[in-house]
Design a protein around this motif. Structure first.
Motif, short mmCIF file in Angstrom:
data_model
loop_
_atom_site.label_atom_id
_atom_site.label_comp_id
_atom_site.label_asym_id
_atom_site.label_seq_id
_atom_site.Cartn_x
_atom_site.Cartn_y
_atom_site.Cartn_z
N PHE A 16 36.03 -13.81 8.95
CA PHE A 16 36.69 -14.90 9.68
C PHE A 16 37.94 -15.36 8.95
N ILE A 17 37.84 -15.55 7.63
CA ILE A 17 38.98 -16.05 6.87
C ILE A 17 40.16 -15.10 6.97
N LEU A 18 39.91 -13.80 6.79
CA LEU A 18 41.00 -12.83 6.88
C LEU A 18 41.55 -12.74 8.28
N SER A 19 40.70 -12.88 9.30
CA SER A 19 41.16 -12.84 10.68
C SER A 19 42.02 -14.05 11.00
N ALA A 20 41.54 -15.24 10.61
CA ALA A 20 42.31 -16.46 10.85
C ALA A 20 43.61 -16.46 10.05
N ALA A 21 43.54 -15.99 8.81
CA ALA A 21 44.75 -15.90 7.99
C ALA A 21 45.72 -14.89 8.59
N GLY A 22 45.17 -13.78 9.12
CA GLY A 22 46.02 -12.78 9.76
C GLY A 22 46.73 -13.34 10.97
N SER A 23 46.05 -14.22 11.70
CA SER A 23 46.70 -14.87 12.84
C SER A 23 47.83 -15.78 12.37
N ALA A 24 47.55 -16.55 11.31
CA ALA A 24 48.55 -17.49 10.82
C ALA A 24 49.73 -16.76 10.18
N VAL A 25 49.43 -15.68 9.45
CA VAL A 25 50.49 -14.92 8.78
C VAL A 25 51.19 -14.06 9.82
N GLY A 26 52.37 -14.44 10.21
CA GLY A 26 53.11 -13.69 11.21
C GLY A 26 54.53 -13.39 10.75
N LEU A 27 55.33 -12.92 11.69
CA LEU A 27 56.70 -12.56 11.37
C LEU A 27 57.50 -13.76 10.87
N GLY A 28 57.18 -14.95 11.38
CA GLY A 28 57.92 -16.14 10.98
C GLY A 28 57.81 -16.44 9.50
N ASN A 29 56.64 -16.13 8.90
CA ASN A 29 56.48 -16.35 7.46
C ASN A 29 57.46 -15.51 6.66
N ILE A 30 57.71 -14.30 7.16
CA ILE A 30 58.45 -13.32 6.36
C ILE A 30 59.94 -13.37 6.63
#
Length: 460
Positions: A16-30
């Protein structure tokens, strides 16, 4: 607590943590965060950003988590479980996510195109990075690769992962999220060891409080808010796949920390490199797909550096696209009675069609209704309109309705009860959370909406 039969469930806390973090971590972060950090004071902006995530981001995320797990339903159903009149708050999130998905899958396809480009035709990219990018978008004719082939592959991959339900999301996240962090850390180390990179490091680590003004605070607030995938119903949907044995309090903190680390690492990856090469760190697609080519060309081993960078972007894009689409799929299954594969097929077809027009609108479709002329310069309005609609209006509105619903309709006390699994877990900051979600969060999000719509400030 209401339940829904035959729903998927995350198999582990890590999943769950990696899935939720994966959702939050997107192109905008980078590709957005480094430019904002550069333009708003470097180290001072980082400090303000971290404070905004800790105060605003975590509390809004926890509010959405508690709504989702309370009902174990899709976003619309979860808010409707709180109040029949507030189902629209979840419905708005589903709609917002769907619109974002239409252009997100196109950009995801571009990352795959550039992976191919840096493997097979890097010299063509370096010859004229801007022309190569615009050519992909249709400057030289119909953009078959940029609008159809690679976005279609990306969309198929997203749908394939989701065809396996939460198990597919979890397996994908367990593989791609660690790879994303490994790539990001490796690229950051390479960037920080470039000749001349020390000036960029100094800029990012030096906290000059004179650079902290209302604009920097607002930009940090907007970036913290948007980078966490709030207001799209995603976190509501993901939390609906959790049981009472999962600790929402610690999960919220971990997801926010991971997302913040990615943004900070991205800043330390990009800023030292642009200081070393003298290239201005912009934001958005033009920066990621055109401007950075000059950085890669100018540094030793730049082609490999560029290839790894686009793999990084691809990982960030696909972990986000799966979460965004899952919000729509859960809605169609539970509210419209569709089977998962039918929902995936129908959604993918519509997303692809609208997405093609998004790419075409960038440079190709010079027809009335797609382009607008201002001061003798023509601008594409379809693609810009989609991003403006979601980033400045629908996303903050969705989050605003969420915190109002939790803070004033459902009550912060019930949200805390859900967060602690009815007293199973300790939540020492519960009084702070209650105050934030009821008073501070609505005001902060309201400021974002006013700044974006009335003053036209670029906060997303």
């Amino acid at each position: 607590m209401s339940t829904t039969e035959n729903r998927g469930q995350f198999g582990s806390k890590l999943g769950f943590i990696l899935s939720a973090a994966g959702s939050a971590v997107g192109l905008g972060n980078i590709w957005k965060f480094p430019g904002k950090a550069y333009n708003c004071g470097g180290g001072a902006f980082l400090l303000v950003y971290i404070i905004m995530v800790a105060l605003i981001g975590t509390t809004v995320m926890m509010a959405e988590f508690t709504v989702g797990r309370n009902a174990h339903k899709n976003a619309l159903g979860s808010f409707r479980a709180i109040s029949q009149k507030w189902g629209f708050a979840g419905g708005l999130g589903v709609l917002t996510g769907f619109i974002i998905l239409c252009y997100y899958c196109q950009v995801g396809g571009w990352t795959m195109k550039y992976i191919y480009a840096y493997i097979a035709e890097a010299k063509m990219v370096y010859a004229d990075p801007t022309a190569y990018f615009l050519g992909m978008l249709g400057a030289n004719g119909f953009p078959l690769q940029g609008a159809v082939i690679f976005p279609l592959i990306f969309l198929f991959l997203t749908a394939f992962i989701l065809s396996h339900g939460t198990a597919g999301i979890e397996k994908m996240s367990k593989v791609l999220m660690p790879l994303l962090f490994v790539l990001l850390i490796g690229l950051m180390i390479r960037s920080c060891t470039l000749p001349g990179a020390d000036a960029g490091l100094k800029y990012m680590l030096n906290v000059d409080f004179s650079t902290i003004n209302s604009n920097a605070i607002l930009v940090a607030l907007g970036q913290a808010f948007f980078s966490l995938s709030l207001g799209m119903g995603i976190m509501v949907t993901y939390a609906s796949y959790l049981s009472d044995e999962d600790n929402l309090i610690s999960n919220t903190g971990i997801v926010c920390v991971l997302d913040t680390l990615v943004a900070l690492f991205a800043g330390f990856m990009i800023i030292p490199a642009v200081f070393a090469t003298g290239i201005d760190p912009g934001m958005g697609g033009g920066f990621a797909f055109a401007t950075l080519a000059g950085v890669f060309e100018a540094i030793p081993g730049g082609t490999l550096f560029g290839l790894l960078f686009y793999f990084l972007l691809f990982f960030a894009a696909v972990t986000s696209s799966t979460s965004i689409m899952e919000g729509t799929i859960a809605f169609l299954i539970e509210e419209k009675g569709l089977k998962r594969n039918h929902a995936l097929l129908g959604t993918s077809v519509v997303v692809f069609i609208i997405g093609v027009f998004y790419t075409l609108s960038q440079v190709y479709m010079n027809i009335k209704g797609i382009w607008v002329s201002k001061n003798g310069i023509e601008y594409p309005i379809f693609g810009d309109f989609l991003e403006y609609l979601t980033d400045r209006l629908l996303l903050p509105l969705g989050a605003l309705f969420s915190v109002i619903c939790v803070g004033w309709v459902w009550s912060p006390e019930k949200s805390v009860e859900e967060a602690t699994s009815h007293g199973r877990f300790k939540f020492s900051l519960a009084p702070v959370y209650k105050f934030m979600v009821k008073i501070v969060d609505p005001i902060a999000i309201g400021v974002i909406i006013v700044a974006g719509l009335v003053f036209g400030m670029s906060i997303s």
